[in-house]
Design a protein around this motif. Structure first.
Motif, short mmCIF file in Angstrom:
data_model
loop_
_atom_site.label_atom_id
_atom_site.label_comp_id
_atom_site.label_asym_id
_atom_site.label_seq_id
_atom_site.Cartn_x
_atom_site.Cartn_y
_atom_site.Cartn_z
N ILE A 80 29.90 44.47 44.85
CA ILE A 80 30.41 43.77 44.19
C ILE A 80 31.94 43.45 43.61
CG2 ILE A 80 28.51 45.18 42.70
CD1 ILE A 80 30.23 46.31 41.36
N GLY A 81 31.58 42.62 43.33
CA GLY A 81 33.68 41.85 42.91
C GLY A 81 33.27 41.40 41.54
N THR A 82 35.16 40.77 40.67
CA THR A 82 34.84 39.93 39.85
C THR A 82 35.88 39.02 40.06
OG1 THR A 82 34.64 40.54 37.55
CG2 THR A 82 36.54 41.50 38.82
N VAL A 83 36.15 38.59 38.79
CA VAL A 83 36.74 37.25 38.68
C VAL A 83 38.41 37.74 37.74
CG1 VAL A 83 37.46 35.17 37.65
CG2 VAL A 83 34.79 35.81 38.53
N ILE A 84 39.13 37.26 37.81
CA ILE A 84 40.65 37.66 37.97
C ILE A 84 40.99 36.29 36.97
CG2 ILE A 84 42.36 38.35 37.67
CD1 ILE A 84 41.21 40.68 38.18
N GLN A 85 41.66 36.07 35.38
CA GLN A 85 41.75 35.14 34.59
C GLN A 85 43.31 34.88 34.85
OE1 GLN A 85 38.48 36.39 32.08
NE2 GLN A 85 37.70 34.98 31.80
N SER A 86 43.93 33.82 34.89
CA SER A 86 45.64 33.96 35.36
C SER A 86 45.98 33.15 33.92
CB SER A 86 45.99 32.91 36.31
OG SER A 86 46.10 31.53 35.81
N TYR A 87 45.17 33.13 33.29
CA TYR A 87 46.38 32.53 31.44
C TYR A 87 45.97 34.08 30.49
CZ TYR A 87 40.86 32.53 29.48
OH TYR A 87 40.10 32.54 28.87
N PHE A 88 45.69 35.61 31.07
CA PHE A 88 45.82 36.84 30.28
C PHE A 88 46.92 37.23 30.69
CE2 PHE A 88 40.87 37.37 29.71
CZ PHE A 88 41.11 36.68 28.43
N TYR A 89 47.74 37.81 30.19
CA TYR A 89 48.73 38.64 30.51
C TYR A 89 49.05 39.57 31.26
CZ TYR A 89 50.74 35.56 26.40
OH TYR A 89 51.59 35.19 25.43
N GLN A 90 47.53 40.06 31.09
CA GLN A 90 47.33 41.98 31.74
C GLN A 90 46.90 40.95 33.65
OE1 GLN A 90 45.21 43.89 28.30
NE2 GLN A 90 45.67 45.58 29.63
N ALA A 91 46.65 39.78 33.49
CA ALA A 91 45.73 39.86 34.77
C ALA A 91 46.50 40.37 36.27
CB ALA A 91 46.05 38.52 35.46
N GLN A 92 48.24 40.55 35.63
CA GLN A 92 48.92 40.91 36.52
C GLN A 92 48.74 42.89 37.13
OE1 GLN A 92 52.71 39.82 37.50
NE2 GLN A 92 52.91 38.27 36.91
N GLU A 93 48.36 43.18 36.18
CA GLU A 93 48.09 43.79 36.16
C GLU A 93 46.36 44.96 36.68
OE1 GLU A 93 46.19 47.49 32.67
OE2 GLU A 93 47.83 46.40 31.89
N TYR A 94 45.45 44.29 35.89
CA TYR A 94 44.17 43.82 36.78
C TYR A 94 44.34 43.68 38.48
CZ TYR A 94 43.02 42.99 32.48
OH TYR A 94 42.81 43.00 30.77
N ILE A 95 45.17 42.74 38.95
CA ILE A 95 45.06 42.58 40.41
C ILE A 95 45.29 43.49 41.20
CG2 ILE A 95 47.01 41.28 40.25
CD1 ILE A 95 44.27 39.61 41.95
N GLU A 96 46.43 44.24 40.61
CA GLU A 96 47.22 45.75 40.86
C GLU A 96 45.39 46.16 41.84
OE1 GLU A 96 50.68 46.72 39.83
OE2 GLU A 96 51.31 44.59 39.78
N LYS A 97 44.57 46.76 39.97
CA LYS A 97 44.20 47.70 40.23
C LYS A 97 42.45 47.33 40.13
CE LYS A 97 40.78 49.89 36.07
NZ LYS A 97 41.16 50.23 35.28
N TYR A 98 42.46 46.08 40.50
CA TYR A 98 41.34 45.64 41.88
C TYR A 98 41.60 45.21 42.63
CZ TYR A 98 38.83 47.16 37.51
OH TYR A 98 38.43 47.83 36.02
N LYS A 99 42.27 45.55 43.37
CA LYS A 99 42.81 45.53 44.85
C LYS A 99 41.60 45.28 45.92
CE LYS A 99 46.70 48.30 46.28
NZ LYS A 99 45.86 48.72 47.57
#
Length: 324
Positions: A154-173
């Motif tokens: 499984i994988g998912t989507v990160i949406q760049s308009y969220f301020y927290q997107a950089q936090e998500y990209i690190e957590k789900y790298k």
């Protein structure tokens, strides 16, 4: 009202969604939707595969409020998984938790998702969790976290308009991720409203995941971002098997084929079914320039009539609200 909010408003109009479901094929929706059933969709996927393009398949539907409808959606997705396997096509699936009961009961939704992920895992098929609006964001990540304890397909989507997107990209790298700008109307407290900042954040997310992540799906029709990625992967010697470009079915067909011929992994997002109207309006909201990209492929005389009806109905609704 800006153009993005206008199309989001259209996507949420229940009357227009029902009208489009009934008359979709007559209005030209076959240009952006790969059929209304599994058989039609599989034929489109085979055609794309023959051109060196892989696919991610979306059985259209979302924001389900009845258990019976969620179970029906689950069964339809299981049918898609079986069809991918039996026809041996180069494809995986994209699913929306709200279609599978997220707004009804999270545990009920989890069981539906588990059944889908388990069957896909048996056939070695990847499952991508589409992300929706912010009100479902944390619940969706929670569902992914739980299923990740049992499955790794499984994988998912990160949406760049969220301020927290950089936090998500690190957590789900360590996940396979699709990176997008975002297609819902979100408040400025949680999301960028400025296109330049959204684009800048998307480029940051892409670069980070290309250097540190598992596999990156770069989902954009934006020439500037595509060209930036091409240069970036060359400058940093990032192998082509670490990423793919991804676009929507019916959008920029020539460029899709060109990128595949240039030797890049390319994946087309293939929606099918009758519930196409909200999906399509959000694609226009995400990037209003998409109107130009699909004008020759999508908009015929009948489709223009549909857009005209949509605009009139939406504006009439706005005026009625103001009078109250």
């Amino acid at each position: 009202m800006n153009l993005k909010n206008f199309f989001i408003g259209l996507s949420e109009n229940k009357f227009l969604n029902a009208f489009a479901q009934k008359y979709g094929l007559k209005l030209g929706s076959q240009s952006v939707v790969a059929g209304t059933n599994v058989e039609e969709m599989i034929e489109r996927v085979k055609q794309l595969n023959a051109q060196g393009i892989s696919c991610t398949i979306d059985n259209l539907g979302e924001f389900v409020s009845e258990k019976d409808a969620a179970i029906q959606a689950k069964n339809e997705i299981l049918e898609v998984i079986k069809a991918i396997h039996s026809h041996d096509v180069d494809a995986h699936i994209s699913i929306k938790p709200t279609q599978l009961g997220q707004d009804i009961d999270e545990n009920f939704c989890l069981e539906n998702l588990r059944e889908i992920v388990d069957q896909a895992n048996q056939y070695h098929i990847f499952v991508n969790f589409d992300m929706e609006d912010y009100t479902h964001l944390h619940s969706s990540f929670s569902l992914i976290d739980k299923l990740s304890e049992e499955y790794n397909n499984i994988g998912t989507v990160i949406q760049s308009y969220f301020y927290q997107a950089q936090e998500y990209i690190e957590k789900y790298k360590d996940y396979r991720l699709r990176l997008v700008k975002g297609a819902y109307k979100e408040p400025e407290e949680i999301a960028y409203q400025n296109k330049k900042k959204i684009d800048q954040n998307l480029i940051y997310l892409i670069e980070y995941h290309l250097k540190h992540g598992k596999f990156t799906s770069i989902a954009t029709h934006d020439d500037r971002i595509i060209n930036h990625v091409k240069k970036f992967v060359d400058d940093y010697n990032i192998p082509k098997d670490k990423f793919e470009f991804q676009m929507l079915y019916g959008f920029r067909n020539d460029l899709q084929l060109q990128l595949a011929r240039e030797g890049y992994n390319f994946c087309t997002y293939v929606p099918f079914g009758t519930d196409w109207y909200g999906y399509f309006m959000r694609r226009l909201a995400e990037r209003p320039q998409n109107i130009q990209l699909v004008a020759k492929q999508v908009f015929n005389k009948k489709t223009n009539t549909m857009i005209g009806l949509a605009a009139g109905a939406f504006l009439a609704g706005r005026m009625t609200k103001r009078k109250k």
